[in-house]
Enzyme design. Structure first.
Site: not given
Length: 611
Positions: A366, A533
């Site tokens: 990711c 995040h």
């Protein structure tokens, strides 16, 4: 050439599409409150010109700069756009589309040139002054060069219209009128050229076809109907509202951005306008004055007695021809976008899809490598354990994919970066790291190998250390808040980031990085859970690994999905991965997820996440 045109269209789309809502707001204000609107209001009508001249071009310029160079690009793009706005007396949308990306490109090159050369402590000073000084220079360039250039283009278009009218080739005037309109020069063309000619004709004949040339809503209506019927996603959803404002409110500017997103679509309003003018000519109809705004109602109200049918047929002909030309172009663009995703992410459910004879390592990647990819890797690792293939399943940032990765699983929005950073590997592109059909197909492909179809050569032991159910330095009771009222996802991300900052896990700057990460790819991972995040570059803002959990019993929207648990993540190295592993395994139990959604006891969260 085809590929370049498509890329150019996508780039224009990237500048215009995020601001469609602002165009619609301006359209409503104009349709309602101008002197000839539905609810005339002199004071509120004062919003119309400033929004058209300043707000909308600056939004386009900001977005164009941001597409190229992020927020700094957006800020300097806005400064430069102000230069072309003040330097001209016509709406500067084309100027904004030039200055926004140009400014973003220049500041991006500047940042790259000084990277690593700024003394410690002077970063903010250099960042602010560079945008200010370069922005000032670009605004001056826009004022003296770009603005006059766009005005010159306007003069060329005006000259073309006057020439065609003088030669009696009236339908061909569409070749100039429609491109001029989508460049937001409609008022200049209508009131500066066509209107005066129409007034002179109306004085002698009682009517003029000139009043129907630019004001005909049919060409734009056909384009908007094509988007409604043949497009997908946000464009399809916004088109019906835009069509109503355009046709019934008479605000033609509302369809211009839809054409600018795909320059080939200019063919549709040109053809539609020509068809409408031809029908008007055949029926020898006209209007007694300029319709303002150019709505169907206003046009029919100004049609002489007995000519309303011919006027209406001309509008319908323009709509039909424009739609027929636009529909295949819109549909082709929509299909190309879908096909590109399918080509990049397609994985058939058979063993032949994975071409390698040996798969030793699968990497979930990711953007940051510490959230969705970690949970996706954990869940998939547990899923294939029973196959006995001894395949290592791990995770990483898309920019730091291990060189020994045999297969990389990443998000469809990270296609280019994933391929660039792992040319040695095969790729699977998904939309959801926990629930995606491509993961099921990948599992089926690997399962087929247990039947002796392919020999797997390397054994890698992958065991997870189990920790006791108790508070840890990474997740404790102070980090958990239950029973919150539903808010926007941005507010939820900000709140969970503030907890991380308050508890000493991150610096305040990390919160903005979390919001920026959400803009790139949604952090919703399935089963009612989102894990916001920071982007990969934000790791420097992390002081120590930590996790914060917010519970929203009624859920909050993450795009088209609803999250009930928002888990904010900050990670140093791999310290936080054990908790993420536990989260991923817990999400396989829908009953447990439902319990965590409704629980009133923070210990329930601790027991699950800190196993």
């Amino acid at each position: 050439m085809k590929e370049k045109i498509q890329k150019f269209g996508k780039f224009l789309s990237g500048m215009v599409m995020p601001n469609i809502g602002a165009f619609i707001a301006w359209g409503f204000i104009t349709a309602f409150f101008i002197a000839s609107g539905w609810f005339p209001n002199e004071k509120l009508a004062g919003l119309v010109d400033p929004m058209l001249k300043y707000l909308l071009p600056i939004l386009v310029g900001y977005t164009g700069g941001k597409v190229v160079a992020g927020v700094r690009g957006g800020v300097i793009g806005s400064i430069a756009t102000m230069g072309v706005i003040v330097g001209a007396d016509i709406p500067m949308f084309i100027g904004a589309m030039i200055m926004g990306p140009l400014s973003g490109y220049i500041i991006k090159k500047f940042d790259k040139a000084v990277e690593g050369k700024v003394p410690a402590g002077f970063e903010m000073l250099v960042n602010n002054f560079s945008v200010g000084i370069i922005g000032m220079i670009l605004a001056i360039v826009g004022f003296y060069a770009v603005g006059p250039f766009v005005v010159m283009m306007t003069g060329v278009l005006k000259g073309g219209v006057e020439f065609i009218i003088s030669k009696g080739l009236l339908p061909l005037v569409s070749i100039f009128i429609e491109p001029a309109k989508v460049l937001f020069l409609n008022n200049a063309i209508n009131h500066g050229i066509i209107g005066p000619i129409g007034i002179e004709q109306a004085q002698n004949m009682g009517k003029s076809i000139m009043f129907l040339l630019e004001s005909n809503p049919g060409p734009g209506l056909g384009v908007l109907l094509a988007y409604w019927m043949c497009s997908k996603g946000a464009m399809k959803e916004s088109a019906p509202g835009a069509a109503i404002i355009h046709a019934l409110g008479g605000i033609h500017e509302i369809y211009f951005p839809y054409v600018l997103m795909n320059p080939l679509l200019l063919l549709a309003p040109i053809a539609g306008s020509a068809a409408g003018i031809l029908v008007f000519s055949i029926f020898k109809v006209g209007l007694v004055a300029t319709p303002s705004p150019g709505s169907i109602f206003a046009i029919l109200a100004l049609a002489p007695k007995g000519e309303m049918l011919g006027v209406l047929l001309g509008i319908l002909a323009a709509t039909a021809v424009s739609f027929l030309v636009a529909a295949p172009l819109v549909k082709k663009v929509a299909n190309n976008m879908e096909d590109e995703t399918k080509e990049e992410s397609n994985l058939e459910s058979n063993v032949d899809v994975i071409k390698r004879d040996v798969i030793n390592k699968i990497v979930f990647a990711c953007d940051a490598g510490m959230g969705s990819s970690a949970m996706g890797a954990t869940k998939f690792r547990n899923r294939i354990k029973k196959l006995g293939l001894n395949i290592e399943v791990t995770n990483s940032s898309v920019d730091t994919i291990p060189s020994d990765a045999d297969l990389v699983v990443s998000h469809v929005k990270l296609i280019e970066r994933a391929k660039k950073n792992s040319t040695q590997a095969e790729h699977v592109f998904i939309e959801n790291f926990l629930q995606d059909k491509k993961l099921d197909e990948l599992f089926n492909s690997l399962q087929a190998r247990t039947n002796g179809n392919v020999k797997v050569a390397k054994e890698v032991a992958a065991t997870n250390e189990i920790v006791e159910a108790k508070e840890t330095s990474i997740l404790n009771k102070n980090n958990i808040v239950l029973g919150l009222e539903s808010v926007s996802k941005e507010e939820a991300i900000k709140r969970v980031g503030e907890i991380l900052a308050k508890e000493g896990y991150v610096k305040e700057e990390y919160i903005q990085a979390m919001l920026e990460r959400e803009e790139i790819v949604s952090t919703y991972i399935g089963m009612g859970v989102a894990i916001p995040h920071g982007v990969g570059e934000a790791k420097k803002e992390v002081k120590k690994s930590g996790i914060a959990v917010l519970q929203y019993p009624n859920g909050i929207k993450f795009g088209d999905e609803v999250a009930y648990l928002v888990v904010g993540i900050a990670g140093v190295g791999d310290e936080h991965l054990t908790i993420l592993s536990n989260i991923a395994m817990s999400l396989e139990d829908e009953g447990l997820v439902e319990k965590l959604r409704k629980t009133y006891d923070v210990n329930d969260i601790l027991k699950v996440f800190n196993k």
